[in-house]
Design a protein around this motif. Structure first.
Motif, PDB file in Angstrom:
ATOM      1  N   LYS A   2       0.798  13.059 -10.875  1.00 11.42           N
ATOM      2  CA  LYS A   2       0.514  11.856 -10.109  1.00 11.42           C
ATOM      3  C   LYS A   2       1.184  11.921  -8.746  1.00 11.42           C
ATOM      4  O   LYS A   2       2.302  12.424  -8.610  1.00 11.42           O
ATOM      5  CB  LYS A   2       0.978  10.612 -10.870  1.00 11.42           C
ATOM      6  CG  LYS A   2       0.568   9.298 -10.207  1.00 11.42           C
ATOM      7  CD  LYS A   2       0.897   8.098 -11.080  1.00 11.42           C
ATOM      8  CE  LYS A   2       0.457   6.805 -10.401  1.00 11.42           C
ATOM      9  NZ  LYS A   2       0.740   5.611 -11.244  1.00 11.42           N
ATOM     10  N   VAL A   3       0.495  11.378  -7.754  1.00  9.63           N
ATOM     11  CA  VAL A   3       0.985  11.356  -6.379  1.00  9.63           C
ATOM     12  C   VAL A   3       1.198   9.910  -5.951  1.00  9.63           C
ATOM     13  O   VAL A   3       0.331   9.052  -6.173  1.00  9.63           O
ATOM     14  CB  VAL A   3      -0.028  12.034  -5.431  1.00  9.63           C
ATOM     15  CG1 VAL A   3       0.409  11.898  -3.977  1.00  9.63           C
ATOM     16  CG2 VAL A   3      -0.205  13.507  -5.796  1.00  9.63           C
ATOM     17  N   LEU A   4       2.354   9.643  -5.348  1.00  7.68           N
ATOM     18  CA  LEU A   4       2.606   8.333  -4.755  1.00  7.68           C
ATOM     19  C   LEU A   4       2.284   8.414  -3.269  1.00  7.68           C
ATOM     20  O   LEU A   4       2.825   9.250  -2.548  1.00  7.68           O
ATOM     21  CB  LEU A   4       4.060   7.914  -4.942  1.00  7.68           C
ATOM     22  CG  LEU A   4       4.456   6.591  -4.258  1.00  7.68           C
ATOM     23  CD1 LEU A   4       3.689   5.418  -4.867  1.00  7.68           C
ATOM     24  CD2 LEU A   4       5.953   6.358  -4.327  1.00  7.68           C
ATOM     25  N   MET A   5       1.394   7.540  -2.824  1.00  7.73           N
ATOM     26  CA  MET A   5       1.030   7.460  -1.413  1.00  7.73           C
ATOM     27  C   MET A   5       1.546   6.117  -0.896  1.00  7.73           C
ATOM     28  O   MET A   5       1.244   5.072  -1.470  1.00  7.73           O
ATOM     29  CB  MET A   5      -0.485   7.577  -1.243  1.00  7.73           C
ATOM     30  CG  MET A   5      -1.094   8.722  -2.022  1.00  7.73           C
ATOM     31  SD  MET A   5      -2.907   8.791  -1.935  1.00  7.73           S
ATOM     32  CE  MET A   5      -3.098   9.670  -0.402  1.00  7.73           C
ATOM     33  N   ILE A   6       2.328   6.131   0.174  1.00  7.88           N
ATOM     34  CA  ILE A   6       2.892   4.905   0.722  1.00  7.88           C
ATOM     35  C   ILE A   6       2.229   4.591   2.050  1.00  7.88           C
ATOM     36  O   ILE A   6       2.264   5.393   2.993  1.00  7.88           O
ATOM     37  CB  ILE A   6       4.416   4.996   0.894  1.00  7.88           C
ATOM     38  CG1 ILE A   6       5.085   5.401  -0.424  1.00  7.88           C
ATOM     39  CG2 ILE A   6       4.979   3.662   1.384  1.00  7.88           C
ATOM     40  CD1 ILE A   6       6.596   5.502  -0.336  1.00  7.88           C
ATOM     41  N   ASN A   7       1.622   3.416   2.114  1.00  3.97           N
ATOM     42  CA  ASN A   7       0.948   2.943   3.322  1.00  3.97           C
ATOM     43  C   ASN A   7       1.939   2.126   4.138  1.00  3.97           C
ATOM     44  O   ASN A   7       2.282   1.007   3.781  1.00  3.97           O
ATOM     45  CB  ASN A   7      -0.274   2.106   2.927  1.00  3.97           C
ATOM     46  CG  ASN A   7      -1.033   1.573   4.127  1.00  3.97           C
ATOM     47  OD1 ASN A   7      -0.669   1.825   5.276  1.00  3.97           O
ATOM     48  ND2 ASN A   7      -2.094   0.816   3.868  1.00  3.97           N
ATOM     49  N   GLY A   8       2.409   2.701   5.242  1.00  2.00           N
ATOM     50  CA  GLY A   8       3.405   2.042   6.074  1.00  2.00           C
ATOM     51  C   GLY A   8       2.836   1.145   7.145  1.00  2.00           C
ATOM     52  O   GLY A   8       3.571   0.706   8.040  1.00  2.00           O
ATOM     53  N   SER A   9       1.562   0.843   7.062  1.00  2.00           N
ATOM     54  CA  SER A   9       0.930  -0.060   8.038  1.00  2.00           C
ATOM     55  C   SER A   9       1.074  -1.507   7.598  1.00  2.00           C
ATOM     56  O   SER A   9       1.037  -1.799   6.395  1.00  2.00           O
ATOM     57  CB  SER A   9      -0.560   0.279   8.173  1.00  2.00           C
ATOM     58  OG  SER A   9      -1.221  -0.706   8.942  1.00  2.00           O
ATOM     59  N   PRO A  10       1.216  -2.436   8.534  1.00  2.00           N
ATOM     60  CA  PRO A  10       1.200  -3.850   8.153  1.00  2.00           C
ATOM     61  C   PRO A  10      -0.167  -4.305   7.642  1.00  2.00           C
ATOM     62  O   PRO A  10      -0.279  -5.341   6.988  1.00  2.00           O
ATOM     63  CB  PRO A  10       1.593  -4.580   9.444  1.00  2.00           C
ATOM     64  CG  PRO A  10       1.258  -3.637  10.542  1.00  2.00           C
ATOM     65  CD  PRO A  10       1.465  -2.262   9.974  1.00  2.00           C
ATOM     66  N   HIS A  11      -1.199  -3.529   7.948  1.00  2.00           N
ATOM     67  CA  HIS A  11      -2.561  -3.866   7.518  1.00  2.00           C
ATOM     68  C   HIS A  11      -2.884  -3.113   6.228  1.00  2.00           C
ATOM     69  O   HIS A  11      -2.886  -1.877   6.201  1.00  2.00           O
ATOM     70  CB  HIS A  11      -3.576  -3.518   8.605  1.00  2.00           C
ATOM     71  CG  HIS A  11      -3.285  -4.187   9.914  1.00  2.00           C
ATOM     72  ND1 HIS A  11      -3.412  -5.541  10.104  1.00  2.00           N
ATOM     73  CD2 HIS A  11      -2.839  -3.676  11.093  1.00  2.00           C
ATOM     74  CE1 HIS A  11      -3.084  -5.850  11.340  1.00  2.00           C
ATOM     75  NE2 HIS A  11      -2.729  -4.732  11.965  1.00  2.00           N
ATOM     76  N   LYS A  12      -3.172  -3.845   5.174  1.00  5.11           N
ATOM     77  CA  LYS A  12      -3.321  -3.231   3.859  1.00  5.11           C
ATOM     78  C   LYS A  12      -4.472  -2.246   3.794  1.00  5.11           C
ATOM     79  O   LYS A  12      -4.356  -1.187   3.164  1.00  5.11           O
ATOM     80  CB  LYS A  12      -3.497  -4.317   2.797  1.00  5.11           C
ATOM     81  CG  LYS A  12      -3.491  -3.775   1.373  1.00  5.11           C
ATOM     82  CD  LYS A  12      -3.470  -4.887   0.348  1.00  5.11           C
ATOM     83  CE  LYS A  12      -3.368  -4.311  -1.063  1.00  5.11           C
ATOM     84  NZ  LYS A  12      -3.302  -5.377  -2.094  1.00  5.11           N
ATOM     85  N   LYS A  13      -5.595  -2.570   4.420  1.00  7.02           N
ATOM     86  CA  LYS A  13      -6.765  -1.688   4.331  1.00  7.02           C
ATOM     87  C   LYS A  13      -7.312  -1.383   5.718  1.00  7.02           C
ATOM     88  O   LYS A  13      -8.511  -1.499   5.966  1.00  7.02           O
ATOM     89  CB  LYS A  13      -7.831  -2.292   3.419  1.00  7.02           C
ATOM     90  CG  LYS A  13      -7.380  -2.359   1.963  1.00  7.02           C
ATOM     91  CD  LYS A  13      -8.528  -2.583   1.002  1.00  7.02           C
ATOM     92  CE  LYS A  13      -8.046  -2.500  -0.445  1.00  7.02           C
ATOM     93  NZ  LYS A  13      -9.158  -2.676  -1.411  1.00  7.02           N
ATOM     94  N   GLY A  14      -6.415  -0.976   6.611  1.00  7.88           N
ATOM     95  CA  GLY A  14      -6.792  -0.616   7.966  1.00  7.88           C
ATOM     96  C   GLY A  14      -7.012   0.875   8.129  1.00  7.88           C
ATOM     97  O   GLY A  14      -7.439   1.580   7.205  1.00  7.88           O
ATOM     98  N   CYS A  15      -6.652   1.382   9.295  1.00  4.82           N
ATOM     99  CA  CYS A  15      -6.905   2.788   9.626  1.00  4.82           C
ATOM    100  C   CYS A  15      -6.063   3.744   8.791  1.00  4.82           C
ATOM    101  O   CYS A  15      -6.557   4.791   8.356  1.00  4.82           O
ATOM    102  CB  CYS A  15      -6.630   3.001  11.115  1.00  4.82           C
ATOM    103  SG  CYS A  15      -7.723   2.062  12.210  1.00  4.82           S
ATOM    104  N   THR A  16      -4.790   3.391   8.569  1.00  6.69           N
ATOM    105  CA  THR A  16      -3.922   4.269   7.773  1.00  6.69           C
ATOM    106  C   THR A  16      -4.431   4.373   6.342  1.00  6.69           C
ATOM    107  O   THR A  16      -4.476   5.458   5.756  1.00  6.69           O
ATOM    108  CB  THR A  16      -2.472   3.753   7.790  1.00  6.69           C
ATOM    109  OG1 THR A  16      -2.028   3.650   9.148  1.00  6.69           O
ATOM    110  CG2 THR A  16      -1.547   4.672   7.015  1.00  6.69           C
ATOM    111  N   TYR A  17      -4.834   3.246   5.795  1.00  7.43           N
ATOM    112  CA  TYR A  17      -5.401   3.229   4.439  1.00  7.43           C
ATOM    113  C   TYR A  17      -6.658   4.098   4.374  1.00  7.43           C
ATOM    114  O   TYR A  17      -6.872   4.819   3.390  1.00  7.43           O
ATOM    115  CB  TYR A  17      -5.724   1.796   4.034  1.00  7.43           C
ATOM    116  CG  TYR A  17      -6.492   1.684   2.740  1.00  7.43           C
ATOM    117  CD1 TYR A  17      -5.830   1.708   1.517  1.00  7.43           C
ATOM    118  CD2 TYR A  17      -7.880   1.548   2.738  1.00  7.43           C
ATOM    119  CE1 TYR A  17      -6.533   1.609   0.328  1.00  7.43           C
ATOM    120  CE2 TYR A  17      -8.586   1.446   1.558  1.00  7.43           C
ATOM    121  CZ  TYR A  17      -7.912   1.476   0.349  1.00  7.43           C
ATOM    122  OH  TYR A  17      -8.603   1.382  -0.820  1.00  7.43           O
TER     123      TYR A  17
END
Length: 206
Positions: A2-17
């Motif tokens: 399993k891989v943990l991916m951490i989204n450090g953007s304030p936007h939950k489903k933005g460009c980083t997501y």
């Protein structure tokens, strides 16, 4: 695995997501589980060097997801960090988050593969990419690469999806990460883990 991916953007489903999701698509094809943890848009404290984490293995502050991320990362086999680019750097809240996460973990992520993903409108991606990778290289984590620096460009998720090369880089990154995880799994009974020497701390004051 399993891989943990951490989204450090304030936007939950933005460009980083969007970029992280493309990495995840390759992991899924290879049968690798993943979880995307979003740090949220709330306040994130910076490290105050209180030293409490040396006693507990967790950060003294418990009003955000830093300790959750530490526990999840310990339980996972690899770590992917994703950030938007702010002033050619990692997003400020995420930088504070990672400082506490990696310091409090006490080196417990050693030898787990790590990879970075950055999202920018136009520039600054390589500087932020380098900043993220330093968390891995100080923690004895193998850094996973792709076919270019791991960045996507665009102001919106729709524009990011039009960055065909960037999205391809994300897919190749996921495939390379899956390959490395499987290689480590295949060799774990054949190759012994390296023994790390006790750290010799040298302060350059004479």
């Amino acid at each position: 695995m399993k891989v943990l991916m951490i989204n450090g953007s304030p936007h939950k489903k933005g460009c980083t997501y969007t970029a992280l999701s493309e990495v995840a698509s390759s992991l899924e094809k290879e049968g690798i589980e993943y979880e995307i943890l979003h740090i949220g848009a709330g306040q994130t404290r910076g490290c105050i060097a209180c030293g409490k984490c040396r006693e507990t293995g967790l950060c003294a502050f418990n009003d955000d997801l830093v300790n959750t991320a530490i526990e999840k990362a310990k339980a996972c086999d690899a770590l992917v960090l994703g950030t938007p680019v702010h002033y050619a750097s990692v997003a400020g809240a995420f930088s504070a988050f990672l400082d506490r996460m990696f310091y409090a973990s006490g080196g417990s992520f050693a030898l787990k593969p790590g990879c970075s993903v950055v999202s920018c409108r136009r520039g600054g991606s390589s500087a932020a990419f380098d900043q993220l990778n330093k968390y891995f290289t100080i923690s004895q984590m193998p850094v996973v690469s792709s076919t270019y620096w791991n960045s996507v460009h665009g102001l919106t998720p729709e524009q990011v999806k039009q960055d065909l090369e960037g999205m391809q880089v994300m897919r190749n990154l996921g495939a390379n990460l899956a390959w490395l995880l499987k290689s480590i799994e295949a060799g774990k009974d054949l190759v012994k883990r390296p023994v790390t020497e006790k750290q010799a701390r040298t302060n350059f004051i004479r």
